[in-house]
Enzyme design. Structure first.
Site, PDB file in Angstrom:
ATOM      1  N   LYS A  33       9.243  46.165  22.863  1.00 34.17           N
ATOM      2  CA  LYS A  33       9.441  44.946  22.070  1.00 34.17           C
ATOM      3  C   LYS A  33       8.250  44.728  21.137  1.00 34.17           C
ATOM      4  O   LYS A  33       7.198  45.375  21.296  1.00 34.17           O
ATOM      5  CB  LYS A  33       9.626  43.754  23.012  1.00 34.17           C
ATOM      6  N   TYR A 242     -19.354  32.946   4.957  1.00 38.63           N
ATOM      7  CA  TYR A 242     -18.918  31.559   4.762  1.00 38.63           C
ATOM      8  C   TYR A 242     -19.683  30.608   5.681  1.00 38.63           C
ATOM      9  O   TYR A 242     -19.902  30.902   6.864  1.00 38.63           O
ATOM     10  CB  TYR A 242     -17.437  31.419   5.101  1.00 38.63           C
TER      11      TYR A 242
HETATM   12  C1  LIG Z   1       7.307  42.102  28.227  1.00 41.20           C
HETATM   13  C2  LIG Z   1       8.183  42.288  29.400  1.00 41.20           C
HETATM   14  C3  LIG Z   1       8.030  43.412  30.228  1.00 41.20           C
HETATM   15  C4  LIG Z   1       6.858  44.349  30.121  1.00 41.20           C
HETATM   16  O1  LIG Z   1       5.737  43.698  30.699  1.00 41.20           O
HETATM   17  P1  LIG Z   1       4.293  44.377  30.758  1.00 41.20           P
HETATM   18  O2  LIG Z   1       3.467  43.356  31.460  1.00 41.20           O
HETATM   19  O3  LIG Z   1       3.876  44.541  29.334  1.00 41.20           O
HETATM   20  O4  LIG Z   1       4.413  45.643  31.481  1.00 41.20           O
HETATM   21  C5  LIG Z   1       8.980  43.620  31.218  1.00 41.20           C
HETATM   22  N1  LIG Z   1       9.998  42.745  31.407  1.00 41.20           N
HETATM   23  C6  LIG Z   1      10.158  41.629  30.648  1.00 41.20           C
HETATM   24  C7  LIG Z   1      11.273  40.713  30.914  1.00 41.20           C
HETATM   25  C8  LIG Z   1       9.238  41.360  29.632  1.00 41.20           C
HETATM   26  O5  LIG Z   1       9.386  40.252  28.893  1.00 41.20           O
END
Ligand SMILES: *Cc1c(COP(=O)(O)O)cnc(C)c1O
Length: 344
Positions: A33, A242
């Site tokens: 994702k 800045y």
């Molecule tokens: C992001 C996510 C993962 C992966 O989690 P990590 O901590 O990055 O391994 C797995 N399941 C769901 C539902 C997530 O939202």
């Protein structure tokens, strides 16, 4: 060239997946994702598919659509947001598997795409996504008749193995899913490290693949190097950047590097950040600007051509700690301006 470079080691990424897969009691998927945690979902997923990943997870159907274009028809693509209104064509045309989060989504799915594969997301205590226990018990038998491909839930505290919330959620998940004969998934990276009782039929690592905590044995995947645009000598009492927030306490040599808060180097890190010339830390002098920042290189014996933001001395997690955040946010904030070089 004034662009900073983001080097992404796909061999290290695949090695991390293999290590996590060897720890997992069951199939090991991959979470890609948010554009593969900021590192480029297409490249990341293509490399992982070659390494043996058959099941991918994304947040939205839009992410799933671009992933399908990159991967072709073989792998399973599961969508955490489920079946949202407006997603039907994408889910159908690109063979995405929505993780159904509510009775409303279930009705939408069976009305719009009867017979199309789906999974179910259950809430075992995090109160973020998924059906609540009461909701699930009301519809469970009807849903199971439709043979979902996967039943999943997510742990709220898996980065703290001793937190009693983990065992509690494990118990709730078992209660909600035992004996249904449908493949189950509970563990992300943290859950994999907590042991086999959390693994069920599918694990879903994300951050561990990209080299972040809580997977302490991860190989480094992302390295960031910033070009030095200009160097100058300043006198004691002169200021840099800045707001004049940095005042030279001694005659100093300042390098201006070409990256800033528009590249995910948070302005709040001003005063707390060092860049590295090999293994020598060089403190950032003054505020982080949008596209540049000053760095105190007085103690170096040579003018560097570039300085590293992420390398073996400064990892996503040590940088996150300085910024008061987590490695996930560092990676997903890096942004699109870097010149990206993929290895592997
Ligand atoms: C992001 C996510 C993962 C992966 O989690 P990590 O901590 O990055 O391994 C797995 N399941 C769901 C539902 C997530 O939202």
């Amino acid at each position: 060239m004034a662009n900073a470079t983001l080097k992404i080691d796909l061999d290290a990424l695949c090695a991390n997946w293999k290590t996590l897969a060897a720890l997992s009691a069951s199939e090991t998927g991959a979470v890609v994702k948010a554009d593969g945690y900021g590192l480029g979902a297409e490249r990341v997923a293509t490399a992982l598919a070659r390494a043996g990943v058959r099941t991918f997870f994304v947040a939205t159907s839009e992410e799933g659509a671009s992933l399908r274009a990159a991967l072709g028809p073989g792998p399973t693509i599961n969508v955490f947001a489920g079946h949202m209104s407006g997603d039907t064509d994408m889910i159908s045309d690109l063979q995405l598997t929505p993780m159904i989060n509510s009775i409303d989504q279930m009705l939408r799915h069976v009305e719009a795409l009867p017979g199309h594969t789906f999974g179910v997301q259950l809430d075992s205590g995090m109160n973020r996504l998924g059906m609540e226990p009461a909701e699930w018990h009301a519809v469970r038998d009807i849903v199971i008749e439709q043979r979902p491909s996967l039943i999943m839930s997510h742990l709220a505290c898996a980065d703290e193995p001793d937190n009693p919330m983990n065992a509690y959620q494990l118990e709730v998940f078992n209660e909600m899913t035992e004996g249904l004969g449908i493949p189950r998934s509970l563990a992300a990276t943290g859950g994999i490290l907590m042991g086999k009782e959390y693994h069920f039929d599918m694990t879903r690592p994300g951050i561990g693949l990209y080299g972040g905590q809580p997977f302490t044995d991860a190989q480094i995947v992302a390295r960031v190097s910033l070009p030095v645009i200009q160097t100058r000598d300043i006198e004691e009492g002169e200021t840099v950047g800045y707001g004049n927030s940095w005042i030279a306490k001694r005659p100093s040599r300042i390098a201006t590097v070409g990256a800033g808060y528009a590249d995910g180097i948070f302005r709040a890190l001003s005063g707390k950040l060092s860049l590295f010339h090999r293994d020598s830390p060089c403190p950032v002098a003054g505020r982080v600007s949008m596209d540049s920042m000053g760095v105190d290189i007085t103690d170096l014996s040579e003018d560097p051509k570039h300085l590293d933001l992420l390398n073996s001395e400064q990892t996503v997690d040590s940088l996150a700690q300085a910024a008061g955040t987590i490695g996930y946010e560092i990676l997903t904030s890096l942004g699109q301006r870097y010149t990206r070089r993929y290895k592997g």
